[in-house]
Design a protein around this motif. Structure first.
Motif, PDB file in Angstrom:
ATOM      1  N   VAL A 112      23.791  -4.041 -24.939  1.00 23.48           N
ATOM      2  CA  VAL A 112      25.121  -3.436 -25.069  1.00 23.48           C
ATOM      3  C   VAL A 112      25.305  -2.352 -24.005  1.00 23.48           C
ATOM      4  N   ASP A 113      24.282  -1.551 -23.765  1.00 22.64           N
ATOM      5  CA  ASP A 113      24.357  -0.512 -22.744  1.00 22.64           C
ATOM      6  C   ASP A 113      24.619  -1.123 -21.375  1.00 22.64           C
ATOM      7  N   ALA A 114      23.910  -2.201 -21.051  1.00 17.34           N
ATOM      8  CA  ALA A 114      24.109  -2.864 -19.757  1.00 17.34           C
ATOM      9  C   ALA A 114      25.520  -3.444 -19.659  1.00 17.34           C
ATOM     10  N   ALA A 115      26.006  -4.012 -20.747  1.00 15.61           N
ATOM     11  CA  ALA A 115      27.365  -4.568 -20.745  1.00 15.61           C
ATOM     12  C   ALA A 115      28.401  -3.466 -20.531  1.00 15.61           C
ATOM     13  N   LEU A 116      28.227  -2.341 -21.207  1.00 13.45           N
ATOM     14  CA  LEU A 116      29.158  -1.226 -21.047  1.00 13.45           C
ATOM     15  C   LEU A 116      29.081  -0.640 -19.644  1.00 13.45           C
ATOM     16  N   ASP A 117      27.894  -0.621 -19.079  1.00 14.54           N
ATOM     17  CA  ASP A 117      27.714  -0.072 -17.738  1.00 14.54           C
ATOM     18  C   ASP A 117      28.438  -0.896 -16.678  1.00 14.54           C
ATOM     19  N   ARG A 118      28.619  -2.185 -16.942  1.00 17.11           N
ATOM     20  CA  ARG A 118      29.314  -3.051 -15.984  1.00 17.11           C
ATOM     21  C   ARG A 118      30.835  -2.946 -16.078  1.00 17.11           C
ATOM     22  N   LEU A 119      31.340  -2.267 -17.087  1.00 19.99           N
ATOM     23  CA  LEU A 119      32.787  -2.127 -17.263  1.00 19.99           C
ATOM     24  C   LEU A 119      33.353  -1.040 -16.355  1.00 19.99           C
ATOM     25  N   ARG A 120      34.663  -1.112 -16.144  1.00 22.13           N
ATOM     26  CA  ARG A 120      35.336  -0.038 -15.423  1.00 22.13           C
ATOM     27  C   ARG A 120      35.199   1.248 -16.241  1.00 22.13           C
ATOM     28  N   PRO A 121      35.131   2.399 -15.576  1.00 23.19           N
ATOM     29  CA  PRO A 121      34.917   3.669 -16.304  1.00 23.19           C
ATOM     30  C   PRO A 121      35.922   3.921 -17.424  1.00 23.19           C
ATOM     31  N   ARG A 122      37.213   3.647 -17.179  1.00 22.04           N
ATOM     32  CA  ARG A 122      38.209   3.899 -18.235  1.00 22.04           C
ATOM     33  C   ARG A 122      37.968   2.996 -19.436  1.00 22.04           C
ATOM     34  N   THR A 123      37.652   1.730 -19.187  1.00 20.98           N
ATOM     35  CA  THR A 123      37.410   0.788 -20.283  1.00 20.98           C
ATOM     36  C   THR A 123      36.213   1.259 -21.114  1.00 20.98           C
ATOM     37  N   ARG A 124      35.157   1.682 -20.436  1.00 16.75           N
ATOM     38  CA  ARG A 124      33.969   2.194 -21.126  1.00 16.75           C
ATOM     39  C   ARG A 124      34.330   3.434 -21.943  1.00 16.75           C
ATOM     40  N   MET A 155      39.977  -1.978 -25.113  1.00 16.20           N
ATOM     41  CA  MET A 155      39.095  -2.216 -26.263  1.00 16.20           C
ATOM     42  C   MET A 155      38.731  -3.691 -26.368  1.00 16.20           C
ATOM     43  N   LEU A 156      39.690  -4.553 -26.114  1.00 18.87           N
ATOM     44  CA  LEU A 156      39.425  -5.984 -26.150  1.00 18.87           C
ATOM     45  C   LEU A 156      38.401  -6.360 -25.076  1.00 18.87           C
ATOM     46  N   ARG A 157      38.573  -5.833 -23.861  1.00 20.41           N
ATOM     47  CA  ARG A 157      37.618  -6.107 -22.782  1.00 20.41           C
ATOM     48  C   ARG A 157      36.217  -5.611 -23.144  1.00 20.41           C
ATOM     49  N   ALA A 158      36.140  -4.390 -23.642  1.00 20.13           N
ATOM     50  CA  ALA A 158      34.840  -3.798 -23.960  1.00 20.13           C
ATOM     51  C   ALA A 158      34.160  -4.527 -25.115  1.00 20.13           C
ATOM     52  N   THR A 159      34.918  -4.829 -26.141  1.00 20.40           N
ATOM     53  CA  THR A 159      34.356  -5.537 -27.292  1.00 20.40           C
ATOM     54  C   THR A 159      33.897  -6.933 -26.894  1.00 20.40           C
ATOM     55  N   THR A 160      34.693  -7.605 -26.077  1.00 19.13           N
ATOM     56  CA  THR A 160      34.310  -8.940 -25.597  1.00 19.13           C
ATOM     57  C   THR A 160      33.026  -8.864 -24.778  1.00 19.13           C
ATOM     58  N   ALA A 161      32.924  -7.860 -23.914  1.00 21.62           N
ATOM     59  CA  ALA A 161      31.715  -7.693 -23.090  1.00 21.62           C
ATOM     60  C   ALA A 161      30.487  -7.474 -23.977  1.00 21.62           C
TER      61      ALA A 161
END
Length: 168
Positions: A112-124, A155-161
């Motif tokens: 989950v940490d790696a997935a969040l790290d790959r997101l854009r900063p605002r999405t994270r 939230m949808l992007r982050a949850t999906t990731a």
């Protein structure tokens, strides 16, 4: 694409002692350095790409780029482990999970940490504000100066990731 074995052998032979020393200085542990050296060459093999064998500086830069990412991943994983173990230390003995459960939780946290790290900063940030600070979408919208619809999309992007990382 597969990596040519003779080129890989030469790359390993020419650069592994140097890379092992470089890794050892970064992680200060011989076993971790050896593991990261192995993982560096494994990543190289699975990528199917090799640096130009006629240019040693390019080979070292290429190997170092892969190794730096692995060192960062190791430090991130260790920080997660420390935080998790600190939280476990506060539990009553009867509630402490087994070693197997701990390993599964740490693996999940790492993914989950790696997935969040790959997101854009605002999405994270949207995800973290929602899940860990328990802010509503309207509160997140006001704090980040974006629309509520943008917060929903993030939230949808982050949850999906996160879900994709857990399914992998």
């Amino acid at each position: 694409m597969t990596v040519a074995a003779p080129c890989l052998h030469r790359l390993y032979q020419d650069h592994s002692p140097w890379l092992l020393g470089w890794l050892h200085r970064r992680v200060n542990d011989g076993a971790d350095a050896a593991d990261l050296l192995h993982d560096t060459y494994l990543r190289l093999i699975t990528s199917g790409r090799l640096p130009d064998s006629d240019c040693p500086e390019q080979s070292r830069a290429f190997l170092m780029q892969i190794a730096k990412g692995l060192v960062i991943d190791l430090h991130r994983r260790r920080r997660l482990e420390r935080a998790y173990l600190e939280s476990l230390a506060q539990l009553p003995a009867a509630c402490v999970p087994s070693e197997e459960q701990r390993a599964l939780v740490l693996d999940t946290l790492t993914r989950v940490d790696a997935a969040l790290d790959r997101l854009r900063p605002r999405t994270r940030s949207v995800f973290l504000l929602s899940r860990f600070e328990h802010l509503t979408y309207a509160q997140i919208s006001a704090r980040l100066d974006v629309s509520v619809a943008t917060v929903r999309q993030d939230m949808l992007r982050a949850t999906t990731a996160c879900l994709l990382a857990l399914a992998a």
